[in-house]
Motif scaffolding. Structure first.
Motif, PDB file in Angstrom:
ATOM      1  N   ASP A 172       0.986  -1.212  -0.456  1.00  0.00           N
ATOM      2  CA  ASP A 172      -0.266   0.039  -0.291  1.00  0.00           C
ATOM      3  C   ASP A 172       0.824   1.124  -0.233  1.00  0.00           C
ATOM      4  OD1 ASP A 172       1.049  -0.621   2.745  1.00  0.00           O
ATOM      5  OD2 ASP A 172      -0.908   0.909   3.525  1.00  0.00           O
ATOM      6  N   GLN A 173       2.251   1.609   0.332  1.00  0.00           N
ATOM      7  CA  GLN A 173       3.384   2.397   0.625  1.00  0.00           C
ATOM      8  C   GLN A 173       3.520   2.613  -0.885  1.00  0.00           C
ATOM      9  OE1 GLN A 173       6.075   1.947   3.736  1.00  0.00           O
ATOM     10  NE2 GLN A 173       4.424   0.588   4.888  1.00  0.00           N
ATOM     11  N   GLU A 174       3.627   1.987  -1.851  1.00  0.00           N
ATOM     12  CA  GLU A 174       4.162   1.665  -3.617  1.00  0.00           C
ATOM     13  C   GLU A 174       2.885   1.654  -4.817  1.00  0.00           C
ATOM     14  OE1 GLU A 174       8.695   1.185  -2.654  1.00  0.00           O
ATOM     15  OE2 GLU A 174       8.001  -0.090  -3.500  1.00  0.00           O
ATOM     16  N   LEU A 175       2.413   1.731  -3.830  1.00  0.00           N
ATOM     17  CA  LEU A 175       0.972   1.695  -5.330  1.00  0.00           C
ATOM     18  C   LEU A 175       1.132   2.793  -6.494  1.00  0.00           C
ATOM     19  CD1 LEU A 175      -2.311   0.725  -3.345  1.00  0.00           C
ATOM     20  CD2 LEU A 175      -0.916  -0.543  -4.598  1.00  0.00           C
ATOM     21  N   HIS A 176       2.083   4.036  -6.025  1.00  0.00           N
ATOM     22  CA  HIS A 176       2.476   4.528  -7.148  1.00  0.00           C
ATOM     23  C   HIS A 176       3.521   3.812  -8.160  1.00  0.00           C
ATOM     24  CE1 HIS A 176       5.404   5.318  -4.290  1.00  0.00           C
ATOM     25  NE2 HIS A 176       6.639   5.394  -5.270  1.00  0.00           N
ATOM     26  N   ILE A 177       4.135   2.714  -7.633  1.00  0.00           N
ATOM     27  CA  ILE A 177       4.777   2.455  -8.802  1.00  0.00           C
ATOM     28  C   ILE A 177       3.776   1.457  -9.715  1.00  0.00           C
ATOM     29  CG2 ILE A 177       6.987   0.678  -8.855  1.00  0.00           C
ATOM     30  CD1 ILE A 177       7.421   2.958  -7.175  1.00  0.00           C
ATOM     31  N   GLN A 178       4.415   2.016 -11.706  1.00  0.00           N
ATOM     32  CA  GLN A 178       3.469   1.120 -11.915  1.00  0.00           C
ATOM     33  C   GLN A 178       4.511  -0.175 -12.970  1.00  0.00           C
ATOM     34  OE1 GLN A 178       0.125   1.763 -12.777  1.00  0.00           O
ATOM     35  NE2 GLN A 178       0.257   3.097 -10.771  1.00  0.00           N
ATOM     36  N   THR A 179       3.275  -0.505 -13.137  1.00  0.00           N
ATOM     37  CA  THR A 179       4.653  -1.878 -14.642  1.00  0.00           C
ATOM     38  C   THR A 179       5.433  -1.777 -14.943  1.00  0.00           C
ATOM     39  OG1 THR A 179       2.512  -2.977 -14.540  1.00  0.00           O
ATOM     40  CG2 THR A 179       3.768  -3.200 -15.819  1.00  0.00           C
ATOM     41  N   GLU A 180       5.336  -0.358 -15.757  1.00  0.00           N
ATOM     42  CA  GLU A 180       6.359   0.510 -16.655  1.00  0.00           C
ATOM     43  C   GLU A 180       7.276   1.489 -15.640  1.00  0.00           C
ATOM     44  OE1 GLU A 180       3.420   1.387 -16.020  1.00  0.00           O
ATOM     45  OE2 GLU A 180       2.587   0.343 -18.521  1.00  0.00           O
ATOM     46  N   ASP A 181       7.567   1.157 -14.839  1.00  0.00           N
ATOM     47  CA  ASP A 181       8.447   1.544 -13.384  1.00  0.00           C
ATOM     48  C   ASP A 181       9.642   0.325 -13.448  1.00  0.00           C
ATOM     49  OD1 ASP A 181       7.858   4.336 -12.847  1.00  0.00           O
ATOM     50  OD2 ASP A 181       6.036   3.187 -11.677  1.00  0.00           O
ATOM     51  N   LEU A 182       8.857  -0.731 -13.386  1.00  0.00           N
ATOM     52  CA  LEU A 182       9.317  -1.485 -12.462  1.00  0.00           C
ATOM     53  C   LEU A 182      10.493  -2.194 -13.629  1.00  0.00           C
ATOM     54  CD1 LEU A 182       7.057  -4.130 -11.477  1.00  0.00           C
ATOM     55  CD2 LEU A 182       8.731  -3.292 -10.163  1.00  0.00           C
ATOM     56  N   THR A 192      -2.972  -5.694  -6.290  1.00  0.00           N
ATOM     57  CA  THR A 192      -3.094  -4.697  -6.790  1.00  0.00           C
ATOM     58  C   THR A 192      -0.952  -5.023  -7.692  1.00  0.00           C
ATOM     59  OG1 THR A 192      -4.485  -3.903  -6.409  1.00  0.00           O
ATOM     60  CG2 THR A 192      -2.406  -3.066  -7.702  1.00  0.00           C
ATOM     61  N   GLY A 193      -0.298  -4.673  -6.756  1.00  0.00           N
ATOM     62  CA  GLY A 193       1.229  -4.898  -6.903  1.00  0.00           C
ATOM     63  C   GLY A 193       1.790  -6.263  -7.247  1.00  0.00           C
ATOM     64  N   LEU A 194       1.339  -7.716  -6.471  1.00  0.00           N
ATOM     65  CA  LEU A 194       1.242  -8.559  -7.635  1.00  0.00           C
ATOM     66  C   LEU A 194       0.947  -8.455  -8.776  1.00  0.00           C
ATOM     67  CD1 LEU A 194       2.252 -11.462  -7.126  1.00  0.00           C
ATOM     68  CD2 LEU A 194      -0.112 -12.455  -6.376  1.00  0.00           C
TER      69      LEU A 194
END
Length: 260
Positions: free
Chosen positions: A68-78, A109-111
């Protein structure tokens, strides 16, 4: 030769004596390791460690505890960060219903974002799954239906159902020091049935030190104890286990450039 497929060299217990950790690993015949990301926002720290040591690689991902602390991280960032030459995996990401430190919806969502990154890059997804067998299997099966992706269930603590469903999808299973614990009979039973080309060893250091170091801070050199117990469980010698797990690691973590 042994590879510690999952450790956390940035954690204080190891980072404070990194030279000693590396020296003891080499003395124990541990020839490589992956330092695993728990927060994408800290990726530069993992990358710096991997740049410093030629036999250390890193991953990029968000642990489910921090989802929940990194929901700003999108697939494109990874995907973008994983292009770093020393980054060889996506994760760790997954579901942890034992602690429930993050809302389950955020974990899922993160997974799924990490799965999409693994699918896009071809890098293996390092999966954390605890007390979430049914949901994890369902997500893996649903997402695999949209396109295959490489993955490993790290620090395996589940039963045969999740193991078999993951293996059916082409996944790998990694065993930690837990396999040496007295009450880990179910995990040892799983270890007997995993095909020889689908299993790995790890420490999850600095956590889960194997017997005879249980209760101490874990480190990559201790993976030898895990490997010895796993070899005993599988009815093979340690040298054979080392050959098999190293070949499996090289195949799954192909970006390392190690030969299988």
């Amino acid at each position: 030769m042994l590879i510690d497929s999952h450790c956390h060299l940035d954690f204080e217990a190891l980072a404070g004596d990194i030279e000693g950790v590396m020296a003891r690993a080499a003395a124990a015949g541990v020839d490589g390791m992956v330092t695993i990301s728990t927060r994408v926002d800290n990726f530069s720290t993992y990358a710096a460690i991997a740049e410093r040591f030629q036999n250390v690689w890193c991953s990029v991902g968000t642990h489910p505890h921090n989802a929940d602390q990194e929901l700003h991280i999108q697939t494109e960032d990874l995907i973008r960060l994983s292009a770093h030459p020393r980054c060889v995996a996506i994760g760790e990401a997954g579901l942890d219903y034992f602690y429930d430190n993050a809302p389950r919806e955020a974990q899922a969502t993160g997974l799924r974002r990490h799965i999409a990154a693994a699918r896009s890059t071809g890098l293996p997804l390092v999966i954390h799954s605890r007390a979430a067998d049914d949901d994890m299997a369902a997500i893996l099966e649903e997402e695999s239906g949209q396109g295959a992706f490489p993955f490993v269930l790290h620090c395996f603590t589940a039963g045969t159902d999740l193991a078999n469903r993951a293996l059916a999808l082409g996944g790998y299973i990694s065993f930690s020091g837990i396999i040496t614990f007295r009450n880990a009979e179910e995990i040892r039973d799983v270890a007997k049935i995993v095909p020889a080309d689908r299993y790995l060893v790890e420490t999850d250091a600095p956590y889960l030190a194997p017997i005879p170091h249980r209760g101490q801070s874990n480190e990559p050199s201790f993976v030898r104890h895990t490997a010895a117990k796993l070899a005993e469980v599988r009815g093979i010698d340690l040298a054979t286990l080392g050959q098999q797990t190293t070949a499996n690691f090289a195949r799954l973590f192909a970006k390392t450039g190690l030969s299988a």
